[in-house]
Design a protein around this motif. Structure first.
Motif, PDB file in Angstrom:
ATOM      1  N   VAL A  15       0.738  -1.197  -0.003  1.00  0.00           N
ATOM      2  CA  VAL A  15       0.007   0.154   0.060  1.00  0.00           C
ATOM      3  C   VAL A  15       0.735   1.206   0.049  1.00  0.00           C
ATOM      4  O   VAL A  15       0.574   2.071  -0.886  1.00  0.00           O
ATOM      5  CB  VAL A  15      -0.950  -0.096   1.351  1.00  0.00           C
ATOM      6  N   ARG A  34      -6.729   3.439   0.105  1.00  0.00           N
ATOM      7  CA  ARG A  34      -6.943   2.016   0.276  1.00  0.00           C
ATOM      8  C   ARG A  34      -8.317   1.595   0.637  1.00  0.00           C
ATOM      9  O   ARG A  34      -9.070   0.667   0.142  1.00  0.00           O
ATOM     10  CB  ARG A  34      -5.835   1.269   1.094  1.00  0.00           C
ATOM     11  N   GLN A  41     -11.388  -0.298  -1.164  1.00  0.00           N
ATOM     12  CA  GLN A  41     -11.847  -1.632  -0.627  1.00  0.00           C
ATOM     13  C   GLN A  41     -13.272  -1.528  -0.430  1.00  0.00           C
ATOM     14  O   GLN A  41     -14.117  -2.660  -0.579  1.00  0.00           O
ATOM     15  CB  GLN A  41     -11.207  -1.932   0.465  1.00  0.00           C
ATOM     16  N   VAL A  49      -3.411   1.822  -5.964  1.00  0.00           N
ATOM     17  CA  VAL A  49      -3.593   0.818  -5.008  1.00  0.00           C
ATOM     18  C   VAL A  49      -4.880  -0.204  -5.305  1.00  0.00           C
ATOM     19  O   VAL A  49      -5.207  -0.766  -4.514  1.00  0.00           O
ATOM     20  CB  VAL A  49      -3.940   1.364  -3.465  1.00  0.00           C
TER      21      VAL A  49
END
Length: 464
Positions: free
Chosen positions: A49, A104, A108, A313
């Motif tokens: 990351v 991130r 996600q 990412v």
């Protein structure tokens, strides 16, 4: 031998912890008014990351990132002499900054759905970098940051800059002590050609540059603008500047940001050498410096746009921008401005006991006052009345309620104004008077309904 905290870390003792809490509270209230919501991400992430997001060639990743290993994985790496046997999910690092982890999380959890409003998020907490410890630069430090994902408009850039400056003003950093630097770093259309110009400039003067800058010529030439060595700074003064080589879209975006800042009355300095320290920035970058502290610690916060980070990412193309401010650096700026104020503990009132016979009644009053929303305390060490007054004064109590057996038997207490030392006899049943002596609060009389039994309880103690 007593242990000390690790090198490069510092305990946030009560005064500093209270200031940190005030900073967080100020940020929460201010940022929320701009539509930002809180987010918390883990203290450590998959190493990728940061290596992919921040850039492997940056000093943050290359030199300063703390690697995390479980005991078992540490043994495996030690036995093998390297980390080659570790799986990707076993390679972890403490967060050196907050943006990559926040982006991130946005990717996600799909926080920016197609056609939805931008995700406006803020965070606060510790970050970790293995830097050489010095004033205002620790290995564990505290940041407050904000990120906006999903907007390409220059107005979002200006809004974020203004929000950061408003925060400092609310914390007590004078506008006159702040200097705002801005620049544009271009994008994929114009930066590659500019990057090559800077690379050639460095190579043409390689014998004058430090080893780090010679290495940066191949990895990230723009970082040479940040070098603190005098010889390198002298060479980079004659390097091409990005604002002379922006494409039409980047130039238009940059001009619009400046117009918004002008309209808001925000003064700024255009600094074409401002590149910030992370690889993910595109277009707008900015930095706020304190003119009241040493140049080495003068940068108290900054950020910029990172329109490619979400893709880096693993997400879909999502424009973004953000900033982070360093708490420790801000404290230096507040100290220099004489704006720290009184960071000592202050309480609304203190309950003093003439002797042990009234401790039960004092404890009841203590609990009732706290239930009413007041910050109060009492002696829990059996100290003399004189010592209790000293403690109350040290705690910043404006009022002391003195409980003695004779007064309590009559349903009364003495109330001392710690500013004037004037005392008055107050009926325990006159709850509002006691509250007003404490902090000027208005509550219902039944808030202290348990006070009516104090006198009889004290009489019972005396008879015993």
């Amino acid at each position: 031998m007593p242990y000390n905290c690790p090198e490069g870390t510092a305990d946030l003792l009560p005064a500093s912890a209270r200031l940190w809490q005030r900073a967080v509270s100020t940020a929460t209230k201010l940022f929320s008014s701009y539509g930002y919501e809180p987010i918390e991400t883990p203290l450590f992430e998959l190493t990728e990351v940061f290596t992919r997001g921040i850039g492997e060639a940056t000093d943050v990743v290359n030199k300063e990132m703390f690697v995390v290993r479980s005991g078992e994985n540490y043994k495996r790496a030690l036995a093998a002499g390297n980390d080659d046997g570790l799986k990707s999910k076993q390679r972890l690092a403490l967060r050196p900054e907050g943006t990559a982890g926040t982006v991130r999380a946005v990717v996600q959890h799909n926080l920016v759905e197609q056609g939805s409003a931008p995700a406006k998020l803020f965070y606060y907490g510790p970050m970790f970098r293995a830097e050489r410890p010095q004033k205002g630069r620790l290995r564990e430090f505290h940041q407050i940051g904000a990120e906006c994902l999903g907007s390409t408009e220059p107005s979002a850039d200006a809004e974020m800059i203004i929000m950061l400056m408003r925060f400092y003003e609310k914390m007590g950093v004078p506008r006159s002590d702040m200097r705002l630097l801005i620049n544009s770093m271009g994008d994929d259309e114009c930066r590659p050609a500019y990057r090559e110009m800077v690379r050639r400039h460095i190579l043409d003067h390689a014998d004058e540059m430090c080893e780090d800058c010679q290495r940066r010529a191949e990895t990230n030439p723009l970082r040479a603008f940040d070098c603190k060595k005098d010889a390198c700074k002298h060479v980079m003064e004659s390097a091409p500047i990005i604002t002379d080589h922006l494409c039409d879209d980047c130039r238009s975006h940059y001009e619009a940001v400046k117009k918004h800042l002008d309209a808001a009355g925000i003064e700024y300095i255009e600094d074409p050498t401002l590149v910030r320290g992370l690889d993910y920035y595109t277009r707008t970058v900015f930095e706020i410096q304190s003119t009241a502290i040493d140049a080495a610690q003068s940068a108290i916060g900054g950020g910029g746009r990172y329109d490619k980070l979400a893709e880096t990412v693993g997400g879909r193309p999502t424009p973004g921008l953000g900033f982070a401010l360093g708490f420790e650096r801000m404290v230096l700026a507040l100290e220099a401005a004489g704006a720290l104020g009184n960071t000592g503990r202050r309480i609304d009132g203190y309950i003093a006991c003439v002797n042990d016979s009234v401790r039960g009644a004092a404890f009841e009053l203590l609990c009732a006052a706290r239930d009413a929303g007041l910050t109060v305390d009492m002696d829990h060490q059996g100290k003399s009345l004189k010592a209790q007054f000293k403690i109350a004064d040290r705690l910043g109590a404006s009022t002391v309620v003195i409980l003695g057996p004779d007064e309590l038997a009559e349903g009364k207490a003495r109330v001392r104004d710690m500013g004037t030392h004037a005392e008055s006899l107050v009926d325990l049943d006159s709850v509002k008077k006691i509250l007003l002596q404490f902090n000027g609060l208005e509550v219902d009389d039944d808030t202290f309904s348990n006070l009516s039994g104090m006198a009889s309880a004290a009489d019972g103690d005396k008879e015993l």
